[in-house]
Design a protein around this motif. Sequence first.
Motif, PDB file in Angstrom:
ATOM      1  N   LYS A 127       0.800  -1.237   0.000  1.00  0.00           N
ATOM      2  CA  LYS A 127       0.000   0.000   0.000  1.00  0.00           C
ATOM      3  C   LYS A 127       0.828   1.280   0.000  1.00  0.00           C
ATOM      4  O   LYS A 127       0.282   2.362   0.122  1.00  0.00           O
ATOM      5  N   SER A 128       2.119   1.195  -0.099  1.00  0.00           N
ATOM      6  CA  SER A 128       2.966   2.382  -0.111  1.00  0.00           C
ATOM      7  C   SER A 128       3.494   2.573  -1.529  1.00  0.00           C
ATOM      8  O   SER A 128       4.373   1.845  -1.971  1.00  0.00           O
ATOM      9  N   HIS A 129       2.951   3.564  -2.234  1.00  0.00           N
ATOM     10  CA  HIS A 129       3.222   3.710  -3.658  1.00  0.00           C
ATOM     11  C   HIS A 129       4.192   4.830  -4.005  1.00  0.00           C
ATOM     12  O   HIS A 129       4.560   4.992  -5.164  1.00  0.00           O
ATOM     13  N   ARG A 130       4.607   5.611  -3.042  1.00  0.00           N
ATOM     14  CA  ARG A 130       5.471   6.769  -3.323  1.00  0.00           C
ATOM     15  C   ARG A 130       6.732   6.356  -4.088  1.00  0.00           C
ATOM     16  O   ARG A 130       7.075   6.959  -5.102  1.00  0.00           O
ATOM     17  N   ASN A 131       7.415   5.314  -3.619  1.00  0.00           N
ATOM     18  CA  ASN A 131       8.640   4.900  -4.299  1.00  0.00           C
ATOM     19  C   ASN A 131       8.356   4.279  -5.661  1.00  0.00           C
ATOM     20  O   ASN A 131       9.146   4.460  -6.592  1.00  0.00           O
ATOM     21  N   LEU A 132       7.257   3.577  -5.798  1.00  0.00           N
ATOM     22  CA  LEU A 132       6.895   3.035  -7.112  1.00  0.00           C
ATOM     23  C   LEU A 132       6.642   4.179  -8.095  1.00  0.00           C
ATOM     24  O   LEU A 132       7.057   4.109  -9.252  1.00  0.00           O
ATOM     25  N   GLU A 133       5.998   5.224  -7.650  1.00  0.00           N
ATOM     26  CA  GLU A 133       5.785   6.395  -8.500  1.00  0.00           C
ATOM     27  C   GLU A 133       7.123   6.981  -8.950  1.00  0.00           C
ATOM     28  O   GLU A 133       7.307   7.314 -10.123  1.00  0.00           O
ATOM     29  N   LYS A 134       8.076   7.088  -8.014  1.00  0.00           N
ATOM     30  CA  LYS A 134       9.405   7.603  -8.354  1.00  0.00           C
ATOM     31  C   LYS A 134      10.118   6.698  -9.362  1.00  0.00           C
ATOM     32  O   LYS A 134      10.759   7.180 -10.299  1.00  0.00           O
ATOM     33  N   VAL A 135      10.016   5.400  -9.151  1.00  0.00           N
ATOM     34  CA  VAL A 135      10.651   4.450 -10.065  1.00  0.00           C
ATOM     35  C   VAL A 135      10.067   4.603 -11.468  1.00  0.00           C
ATOM     36  O   VAL A 135      10.812   4.669 -12.451  1.00  0.00           O
ATOM     37  N   LEU A 136       8.762   4.671 -11.570  1.00  0.00           N
ATOM     38  CA  LEU A 136       8.140   4.806 -12.891  1.00  0.00           C
ATOM     39  C   LEU A 136       8.563   6.107 -13.571  1.00  0.00           C
ATOM     40  O   LEU A 136       8.817   6.127 -14.775  1.00  0.00           O
TER      41      LEU A 136
END
Length: 159
Positions: free
Chosen positions: A11-20
């Motif tokens: 449920k923690s998407h901040r780093n996934l957003e950065k990766v994308l």
Amino acid sequence: MKILIVSDTHKSHRNLEKVLEKVRPVDMLIHLGDTEGGEDYIADLAGCPVHIVRGNNDFFSDLPREEEFDLEGHHIFITHGHYYYVALNEERLREEARERGADIVMYGHTHKPALTREDDLITLNPGSVSYPRQQGRRPSYMIMELKSEGEVEIFQEWL
């Protein structure tokens, strides 16, 4: 074909957003479980085809437990890994992958990146982009590039 491989976002998407933001464009995103209800957001965020499997913390999820599919001449098997006791070692998972005729198997669950290349099988775990557990605890993910001539390049990446 450029594929982003992640796991254990919980449920923690901040780093996934950065990766994308960092790696786009990608042709596919593979998430190896423990989205904890974030799969629709992840699919929308990716903006490309996605494969997402259910992890041990994806309670009441309709996600598949595991998937098999073919890409660029490779048979790929994805699972979260907890049913194969990957926290102990990869042997059971590798046996299962070979029985299924896979030449690439991917798993998550441990929150620790791992990559093993054998003559007949590539086994990989991207670690966790949200809650890493390896030494240094840097969020990690992998990029896999499948070349038209059958070559597979895998890049371990960190935020």
